[in-house]
Design a protein around this motif. Structure first.
Motif, PDB file in Angstrom:
ATOM      1  N   LEU A  35     -12.194 -19.599  35.020  1.00 16.24           N
ATOM      2  CA  LEU A  35     -11.817 -19.865  36.408  1.00 16.24           C
ATOM      3  C   LEU A  35     -10.973 -18.746  37.014  1.00 16.24           C
ATOM      4  CD1 LEU A  35     -10.775 -23.614  36.051  1.00 16.24           C
ATOM      5  CD2 LEU A  35     -12.975 -22.708  36.765  1.00 16.24           C
ATOM      6  N   GLY A  36     -10.505 -17.837  36.193  1.00 13.88           N
ATOM      7  CA  GLY A  36      -9.641 -16.771  36.678  1.00 13.88           C
ATOM      8  C   GLY A  36      -8.222 -17.259  36.880  1.00 13.88           C
ATOM      9  N   GLN A  37      -7.413 -16.410  37.497  1.00 10.69           N
ATOM     10  CA  GLN A  37      -6.020 -16.764  37.751  1.00 10.69           C
ATOM     11  C   GLN A  37      -5.958 -17.834  38.837  1.00 10.69           C
ATOM     12  OE1 GLN A  37      -3.472 -13.482  38.619  1.00 10.69           O
ATOM     13  NE2 GLN A  37      -1.679 -14.767  38.916  1.00 10.69           N
ATOM     14  N   LEU A  38      -5.096 -18.815  38.642  1.00  7.83           N
ATOM     15  CA  LEU A  38      -4.965 -19.910  39.599  1.00  7.83           C
ATOM     16  C   LEU A  38      -4.235 -19.439  40.851  1.00  7.83           C
ATOM     17  CD1 LEU A  38      -3.931 -22.724  37.117  1.00  7.83           C
ATOM     18  CD2 LEU A  38      -6.147 -22.472  38.262  1.00  7.83           C
ATOM     19  N   SER A  39      -4.703 -19.923  41.990  1.00  4.98           N
ATOM     20  CA  SER A  39      -4.041 -19.621  43.264  1.00  4.98           C
ATOM     21  C   SER A  39      -2.861 -20.576  43.454  1.00  4.98           C
ATOM     22  CB  SER A  39      -5.024 -19.798  44.422  1.00  4.98           C
ATOM     23  OG  SER A  39      -5.333 -21.176  44.591  1.00  4.98           O
ATOM     24  N   GLU A  40      -2.012 -20.267  44.393  1.00  9.09           N
ATOM     25  CA  GLU A  40      -0.879 -21.143  44.688  1.00  9.09           C
ATOM     26  C   GLU A  40      -1.377 -22.509  45.152  1.00  9.09           C
ATOM     27  OE1 GLU A  40       2.591 -22.838  44.702  1.00  9.09           O
ATOM     28  OE2 GLU A  40       2.282 -20.831  43.883  1.00  9.09           O
ATOM     29  N   LEU A  41      -2.469 -22.559  45.905  1.00  7.02           N
ATOM     30  CA  LEU A  41      -3.020 -23.844  46.351  1.00  7.02           C
ATOM     31  C   LEU A  41      -3.503 -24.668  45.159  1.00  7.02           C
ATOM     32  CD1 LEU A  41      -3.818 -25.836  48.519  1.00  7.02           C
ATOM     33  CD2 LEU A  41      -5.905 -24.505  48.891  1.00  7.02           C
ATOM     34  N   GLN A  42      -4.189 -24.019  44.224  1.00  5.04           N
ATOM     35  CA  GLN A  42      -4.631 -24.738  43.024  1.00  5.04           C
ATOM     36  C   GLN A  42      -3.431 -25.273  42.249  1.00  5.04           C
ATOM     37  OE1 GLN A  42      -7.017 -21.407  41.628  1.00  5.04           O
ATOM     38  NE2 GLN A  42      -8.790 -22.795  41.453  1.00  5.04           N
ATOM     39  N   LEU A  43      -2.396 -24.456  42.098  1.00  8.49           N
ATOM     40  CA  LEU A  43      -1.198 -24.906  41.382  1.00  8.49           C
ATOM     41  C   LEU A  43      -0.527 -26.071  42.102  1.00  8.49           C
ATOM     42  CD1 LEU A  43       0.269 -21.473  40.261  1.00  8.49           C
ATOM     43  CD2 LEU A  43      -0.582 -23.296  38.766  1.00  8.49           C
ATOM     44  N   ALA A  44      -0.479 -26.026  43.423  1.00  2.18           N
ATOM     45  CA  ALA A  44       0.114 -27.136  44.189  1.00  2.18           C
ATOM     46  C   ALA A  44      -0.665 -28.423  43.946  1.00  2.18           C
ATOM     47  CB  ALA A  44       0.145 -26.795  45.673  1.00  2.18           C
ATOM     48  N   LEU A  45      -1.984 -28.330  43.900  1.00  2.12           N
ATOM     49  CA  LEU A  45      -2.804 -29.510  43.637  1.00  2.12           C
ATOM     50  C   LEU A  45      -2.571 -30.033  42.222  1.00  2.12           C
ATOM     51  CD1 LEU A  45      -6.052 -28.374  45.389  1.00  2.12           C
ATOM     52  CD2 LEU A  45      -4.651 -30.332  46.043  1.00  2.12           C
ATOM     53  N   LEU A  46      -2.446 -29.126  41.263  1.00  2.79           N
ATOM     54  CA  LEU A  46      -2.192 -29.543  39.883  1.00  2.79           C
ATOM     55  C   LEU A  46      -0.831 -30.224  39.772  1.00  2.79           C
ATOM     56  CD1 LEU A  46      -3.550 -26.441  37.945  1.00  2.79           C
ATOM     57  CD2 LEU A  46      -4.694 -28.641  38.321  1.00  2.79           C
ATOM     58  N   ARG A  47       0.178 -29.685  40.437  1.00  3.39           N
ATOM     59  CA  ARG A  47       1.511 -30.310  40.422  1.00  3.39           C
ATOM     60  C   ARG A  47       1.448 -31.720  41.007  1.00  3.39           C
ATOM     61  NH1 ARG A  47       3.181 -25.762  43.499  1.00  3.39           N
ATOM     62  NH2 ARG A  47       3.238 -24.004  42.084  1.00  3.39           N
ATOM     63  N   THR A  48       0.729 -31.867  42.109  1.00  4.47           N
ATOM     64  CA  THR A  48       0.603 -33.179  42.749  1.00  4.47           C
ATOM     65  C   THR A  48      -0.178 -34.134  41.869  1.00  4.47           C
ATOM     66  OG1 THR A  48       0.719 -32.134  44.919  1.00  4.47           O
ATOM     67  CG2 THR A  48      -0.149 -34.375  44.840  1.00  4.47           C
ATOM     68  N   LEU A  49      -1.239 -33.664  41.250  1.00  4.68           N
ATOM     69  CA  LEU A  49      -2.023 -34.491  40.333  1.00  4.68           C
ATOM     70  C   LEU A  49      -1.146 -34.988  39.190  1.00  4.68           C
ATOM     71  CD1 LEU A  49      -4.836 -35.597  39.638  1.00  4.68           C
ATOM     72  CD2 LEU A  49      -5.309 -33.442  38.480  1.00  4.68           C
ATOM     73  N   ARG A  50      -0.329 -34.108  38.634  1.00  4.30           N
ATOM     74  CA  ARG A  50       0.583 -34.481  37.550  1.00  4.30           C
ATOM     75  C   ARG A  50       1.624 -35.486  38.040  1.00  4.30           C
ATOM     76  NH1 ARG A  50       0.936 -32.016  32.926  1.00  4.30           N
ATOM     77  NH2 ARG A  50       3.196 -32.259  32.838  1.00  4.30           N
ATOM     78  N   SER A  51       2.143 -35.274  39.224  1.00  7.42           N
ATOM     79  CA  SER A  51       3.149 -36.173  39.784  1.00  7.42           C
ATOM     80  C   SER A  51       2.567 -37.571  39.994  1.00  7.42           C
ATOM     81  CB  SER A  51       3.650 -35.613  41.115  1.00  7.42           C
ATOM     82  OG  SER A  51       4.519 -36.515  41.743  1.00  7.42           O
TER      83      SER A  51
END
Length: 103
Positions: A35-51
């Motif tokens: 998938l390559g390096q994660l973008s800030e938007l992808q990381l924000a979605l992952l943080r929200t998914l985890r939350s």
């Protein structure tokens, strides 16, 4: 024997201990999956998914996660190959066979 701080994954590629997750581990998993390096938007979605997982203890509707981050309901389809990959990169535990069927 594993060394302290080493992330261990189950046979399906899900992180066994979600507390071992970090953004750098997510980036490593994403790179290993092509998938390559994660973008800030992808990381924000992952943080929200985890939350959301932390709050509810179960699989959350991915469209809801998109909504919580101010994105369109289908944002996950544009940012990850599939919901299962987003779940894995987020470092969440194996959701079980039934949940994997609709992830």
């Amino acid at each position: 024997m594993r060394t302290p701080g080493t992330a261990i994954f189950d046979p399906d590629g899900f992180l066994i201990d979600p507390t071992m997750w970090s953004e750098s581990l997510a980036d490593q998993v994403a790179r290993n999956d092509g998938l390559g390096q994660l973008s800030e938007l992808q990381l924000a979605l992952l943080r929200t998914l985890r939350s959301e997982f932390s709050r509810h203890g179960s699989v959350t509707a991915l469209s809801h996660v998109c909504h919580l981050t101010g994105q369109s309901a289908d944002c996950m389809q544009h940012l990850f190959p599939g919901a299962r990959e987003a779940w894995r990169v987020a470092g969440l535990p194996n959701p079980g066979e039934e949940a994997k069927a609709y992830l």
